[in-house]
Design a protein around this motif. Structure first.
Motif, PDB file in Angstrom:
ATOM      1  N   THR A 114       9.966   6.844 -11.034  1.00  0.00           N
ATOM      2  CA  THR A 114      10.355   5.610 -10.349  1.00  0.00           C
ATOM      3  C   THR A 114      10.314   4.473 -11.356  1.00  0.00           C
ATOM      4  N   GLN A 123      11.688 -16.975  -7.087  1.00  0.00           N
ATOM      5  CA  GLN A 123      12.326 -17.483  -5.886  1.00  0.00           C
ATOM      6  C   GLN A 123      13.083 -18.772  -6.184  1.00  0.00           C
ATOM      7  N   SER A 205      14.725  -2.903  -4.975  1.00  0.00           N
ATOM      8  CA  SER A 205      13.585  -2.019  -4.691  1.00  0.00           C
ATOM      9  C   SER A 205      13.161  -1.356  -5.999  1.00  0.00           C
ATOM     10  N   THR A 206      13.466  -0.114  -6.186  1.00  0.00           N
ATOM     11  CA  THR A 206      13.190   0.560  -7.456  1.00  0.00           C
ATOM     12  C   THR A 206      14.290   1.593  -7.709  1.00  0.00           C
ATOM     13  N   HIS A 245      16.443  -4.202   9.573  1.00  0.00           N
ATOM     14  CA  HIS A 245      15.514  -5.241   9.132  1.00  0.00           C
ATOM     15  C   HIS A 245      14.700  -5.789  10.313  1.00  0.00           C
ATOM     16  N   THR A 248      12.201  -3.131  11.635  1.00  0.00           N
ATOM     17  CA  THR A 248      11.046  -2.969  10.737  1.00  0.00           C
ATOM     18  C   THR A 248      10.086  -4.147  10.882  1.00  0.00           C
ATOM     19  N   LEU A 249      10.653  -5.316  10.969  1.00  0.00           N
ATOM     20  CA  LEU A 249       9.839  -6.534  11.029  1.00  0.00           C
ATOM     21  C   LEU A 249       9.066  -6.639  12.337  1.00  0.00           C
TER      22      LEU A 249
ATOM     23  N   ALA B 223       9.567   8.694   3.185  1.00  0.00           N
ATOM     24  CA  ALA B 223      10.707   8.494   2.282  1.00  0.00           C
ATOM     25  C   ALA B 223      10.968   7.027   1.959  1.00  0.00           C
ATOM     26  N   LEU B 224      10.259   6.119   2.605  1.00  0.00           N
ATOM     27  CA  LEU B 224      10.537   4.688   2.412  1.00  0.00           C
ATOM     28  C   LEU B 224      10.252   4.250   0.973  1.00  0.00           C
ATOM     29  N   ARG B 225      11.222   3.553   0.370  1.00  0.00           N
ATOM     30  CA  ARG B 225      11.032   3.028  -0.986  1.00  0.00           C
ATOM     31  C   ARG B 225      11.275   1.527  -1.036  1.00  0.00           C
ATOM     32  N   ASP B 226      11.910   1.012  -0.013  1.00  0.00           N
ATOM     33  CA  ASP B 226      12.228  -0.409  -0.001  1.00  0.00           C
ATOM     34  C   ASP B 226      11.270  -1.102   0.971  1.00  0.00           C
ATOM     35  N   ARG B 228      10.500  -4.340   1.408  1.00  0.00           N
ATOM     36  CA  ARG B 228      10.608  -5.777   1.645  1.00  0.00           C
ATOM     37  C   ARG B 228      10.268  -6.152   3.085  1.00  0.00           C
ATOM     38  N   ALA B 229      10.886  -5.438   4.041  1.00  0.00           N
ATOM     39  CA  ALA B 229      10.641  -5.781   5.447  1.00  0.00           C
ATOM     40  C   ALA B 229       9.193  -5.462   5.839  1.00  0.00           C
ATOM     41  N   VAL B 230       8.664  -4.341   5.310  1.00  0.00           N
ATOM     42  CA  VAL B 230       7.268  -3.969   5.589  1.00  0.00           C
ATOM     43  C   VAL B 230       6.325  -5.045   5.039  1.00  0.00           C
ATOM     44  N   GLU B 232       6.971  -8.154   4.588  1.00  0.00           N
ATOM     45  CA  GLU B 232       7.067  -9.351   5.451  1.00  0.00           C
ATOM     46  C   GLU B 232       6.178  -9.170   6.680  1.00  0.00           C
ATOM     47  N   GLY B 249       4.820   5.854  -7.394  1.00  0.00           N
ATOM     48  CA  GLY B 249       6.234   5.492  -7.264  1.00  0.00           C
ATOM     49  C   GLY B 249       6.503   4.391  -6.264  1.00  0.00           C
ATOM     50  N   ARG B 250       5.549   4.112  -5.381  1.00  0.00           N
ATOM     51  CA  ARG B 250       5.796   3.135  -4.322  1.00  0.00           C
ATOM     52  C   ARG B 250       5.360   1.722  -4.685  1.00  0.00           C
ATOM     53  N   LEU B 252       5.479   0.023  -7.255  1.00  0.00           N
ATOM     54  CA  LEU B 252       6.374  -0.762  -8.112  1.00  0.00           C
ATOM     55  C   LEU B 252       7.299  -1.655  -7.303  1.00  0.00           C
ATOM     56  N   ASN B 253       7.601  -1.244  -6.091  1.00  0.00           N
ATOM     57  CA  ASN B 253       8.401  -2.081  -5.202  1.00  0.00           C
ATOM     58  C   ASN B 253       7.522  -2.845  -4.215  1.00  0.00           C
ATOM     59  N   PRO B 256       5.488  -6.239  -5.717  1.00  0.00           N
ATOM     60  CA  PRO B 256       6.344  -7.433  -5.842  1.00  0.00           C
ATOM     61  C   PRO B 256       6.869  -7.908  -4.480  1.00  0.00           C
ATOM     62  N   GLU B 260       6.441 -11.600  -3.018  1.00  0.00           N
ATOM     63  CA  GLU B 260       7.597 -12.374  -2.557  1.00  0.00           C
ATOM     64  C   GLU B 260       7.430 -12.818  -1.103  1.00  0.00           C
ATOM     65  N   VAL B 285       3.366  -7.789 -12.337  1.00  0.00           N
ATOM     66  CA  VAL B 285       4.553  -8.575 -11.935  1.00  0.00           C
ATOM     67  C   VAL B 285       4.419  -9.113 -10.509  1.00  0.00           C
TER      68      VAL B 285
END
Lengths: 285, 415
Positions: A114, A123, A205-206, A245, A248-249, B223-226, B228-230, B232, B249-250, B252-253, B256, B260, B285
């Protein structure tokens, strides 16, 4: 999370989905094949892009472009010319085989590694709200690519030729349209959009093999849009990204996985031809 | 004429038969001798299940690497009681059916133990398959199924040197108080795996016992890799302490994304396959919050002892970039196994090895703070965890001096 941040985050996710969805529309319109390997193709491009990015962003861009052209042409030969000649179904099945093959190759080369791929960080202040710079970059680059593709398909000769080939390959040949060349160009264009989607999605993401999920979301968005409409595909991508989105939120990530299928079922119940599709009536005169 | 011819034929038949009988007896005897000889020189066959090509390869391949380094060292020293160790590796990814059939197949190949294993969803099928063929299982880092399996009352034939997640989760809940003495809100974020759920249960219950008044669990698909929403969602809960139970592996996303999303609490990472190298890369980071980690196993520079030094030397020779908890876990697996093999009676078949494993006490020489102990009723033993803090300026994960020792009985068992 403020409304603007939610909107920007959703739009950046939708941009990645839309790029794949439009790529799928291009392929379907010209070859009548559903390309299920676009997600893996995007991940391959993202890995190669990240390989060179530290040395030089230009080299990385070159590597991504080479991947797009190479894999686009290879897909054209394998899926379209070999498989498509035996029927659209065979072509679609071959695209699934290509997805498995690409996934294996990526695993073999990068061993499930990864990587981070931050194109920009930090930002940006927008109307008093802090908005992710990377999300804005994704929207900017992806939006430009989508706009250029939509204009090219509508206005340029190649777009019209693609539509003619999709309607009737034999008639297009009679009309002296260079079918093979146009199909090759369609696959290269689709490959470029898929690689762009892979790189942009990875930047948010990655870089990881799981990033191939954008392929499935993109295909679902294309089906939502009616499979032949670029505008419909983009709207489909927005619906899926927004749904994922929001779920999830407010409900949890585990429920977001059913969002694309749920939206697909609901839309197809109301409009069986999709959001931008139409029923072709053929009558003998 | 006819009679004499028959007699001559009979004599020839009798001679040939006698010769065949003598040769046959000789062959049987020599075979027996060879077999007896082979019983003392044949290698010990160890079956090893790994995810070498799936989503968990970043975790499980490194543990195998540590185990293999230890086995190579033992073999180079002449083996155990003159017998080499042969490791039969099977890549089963995180597939329960493949894992179970590989365990059966390995037993058929002569493996006297099934070691390693991958995600916790594959464990019970492997235990069942191994029990059917009478072979013990020694589960490695990072995960063991604890309750009713390795923890007392332990299931017959299953041992573990990884993490019983209910216990490790409880430690996370306890350490939350140390990283945030005044904290009120505790969030446990975890992947939806059997181990993940029990870990968060133990962690949230322990956090409540530590005085956290608001306790939440956030789960997400493997399987989640993104994230951002989690991120938040987590940030909106405003946790004082966020316990994160992630594999490699997780982060790293995830880190950050948390940064954010405006997370400003203390992040506590359970070392269950993240790796300090990744933790550093992700934390570096991700400004805005402090990063802590807690681990049963020590990586390079985090402890001292003869086995850790030996592992570091072997890893350096093999070109391993950095000794991480995975490698320490793999090396410890080798230590425990070789200790049992050295005490194993007779020719050391599966039953004899299981018997030896049931009476284990191994000093890990700096790899862990507690020795690994197994008894007939407890196949996990006591353990201890060190708390580490990421130092931004120095870019190191440093030991804070906090150590938590625990027994093998969960305080908050899941009903």
């Amino acid at each position: 999370m403020d409304v603007l941040s939610f909107f920007v985050a959703t739009l950046s996710l939708a941009t990645s989905y839309a790029l794949v969805a439009v790529a799928a529309v291009i392929i379907y319109r010209s070859s009548r094949v559903l390309p299920f390997h676009l997600g893996e193709l995007g991940v391959l491009g993202a890995y190669l892009f990240s390989q060179w990015y530290a040395q030089s962003p230009w080299l990385a861009l070159l590597a991504a472009l080479a991947t797009a052209i190479g894999t686009g042409l290879a897909s054209h030969v394998m899926i379209d010319r070999w498989g498509g000649a035996r029927g659209h179904f065979v072509g679609t099945v071959l695209s699934i085989a290509a997805a498995i093959l690409l996934s294996g190759v990526i695993g073999l080369i990068w061993s499930g590694e990864t990587r981070r791929l931050p194109l920009v960080q930090g930002q940006v202040d927008v109307a008093g709200y802090a908005v992710s710079a990377s999300a804005l970059l994704v929207i900017l680059i992806g939006g430009t690519l989508l706009l250029a593709t939509a204009v090219a398909l509508r206005r340029s000769r190649i777009g019209i030729e693609m539509s003619a080939i999709a309607d009737s390959r034999r008639l297009a040949q009679v009309r002296k349209i260079p079918v093979r060349r146009v199909l090759g160009q369609a696959w290269v264009l689709a490959g470029t959009l898929a690689v762009a989607a892979g790189v942009l999605s990875a930047s948010r993401s990655t870089v990881a093999i799981e990033g191939a999920f954008i392929g499935v979301s993109g295909i679902v968005a294309a089906i939502l849009g009616g499979l032949t409409s670029v505008g419909g595909a983009i709207v489909g991508a927005l619906l899926i990204a927004g749904g994922e989105h929001a779920v999830t939120l407010f409900l949890g990530a585990r429920y977001s996985q059913v969002v694309p299928i749920l939206i697909l079922v609901l839309v197809l119940l109301a409009r069986p031809t999709g959001l931008g599709g139409h029923v072709e009536h053929i009558s003998r005169v | 004429m006819l009679f004499s011819r028959n007699r001559s034929l009979f004599r020839r038949w009798a001679m040939r038969s006698s010769l065949a009988a003598v040769l046959g007896a000789g062959l049987v005897l020599s075979g027996a001798v060879t077999a007896a000889g082979a019983a003392t020189t044949e290698p010990y066959r160890i079956g090893y299940l790994v995810d070498a090509s799936g989503t968990g390869q970043g975790i499980f391949k490194a543990t195998l690497e540590g185990f293999q380094l230890y086995v190579d060292r033992i073999n180079a020293q002449g083996g155990i009681r003159g017998r080499q160790i042969e490791v039969l590796v099977r890549d089963v990814q995180a597939d329960p059916a493949r894992s179970a059939s590989a365990a059966t197949e390995l037993a058929g190949q002569g493996a006297i133990v099934i070691a390693g294993l991958t995600m916790t969803n594959t464990h019970l099928p492997v235990y069942t398959a191994a029990a059917r063929v009478g072979v013990p299982v020694l589960t490695g880092f990072p995960a063991n199924v604890g309750a009713g399996v390795t923890l007392p009352p332990a299931r017959k034939g299953v041992f573990g040197v990884g993490l019983a997640f209910e216990l490790t989760g409880e430690v996370g809940g306890d350490l939350a108080r140390r990283v945030s003495p005044e904290g009120k809100t505790f969030v446990c974020a975890v992947f939806e795996t059997p181990g993940g759920f029990v870990a968060c249960h133990g962690a949230t219950e322990a956090a409540k016992a530590q005085g956290f008044t608001r306790v939440e669990t956030v789960t997400f698909p493997v399987a989640l890799r993104d994230f951002r929403a989690v991120a938040e969602r987590i940030s909106a809960l405003k946790p004082d302490v966020l316990l994160t139970i992630f594999g490699r592996g997780r982060t790293l996303n995830y880190f950050p994304a948390l940064s954010e999303a405006g997370f400003t609490g203390k992040l506590l990472s359970m070392e269950c396959g993240t790796g300090d190298d990744e933790l550093r890369a992700a934390a570096k980071v991700s400004p805005g919050f402090d990063v802590y980690s807690y681990s049963r196993y020590a990586g390079a520079g985090q402890s001292s002892g003869p086995e850790l030094a030996a592992l570091e030397a072997a890893a350096s020779k093999a070109g391993v970039k950095e000794v991480l908890a995975f490698h320490a876990g793999g090396w410890t697996l080798g230590l425990v196994l070789s200790d049992a093999l050295s005490r194993c009676e007779g020719n050391c078949n599966a039953a004899q090895l299981e018997q030896a494993l049931s009476h284990t006490r191994v000093d890990t020489g700096g790899l862990t703070d507690e020795p690994v102990t197994f008894t007939p009723d407890d196949h996990y033993g006591g353990s201890s965890y060190r708390l580490y803090r990421y130092e931004r300026e120095a870019d190191v994960v440093a030991y804070t001096g906090d150590l938590v020792r625990i027994g093998s009985t969960p305080r908050f068992p899941k009903k």
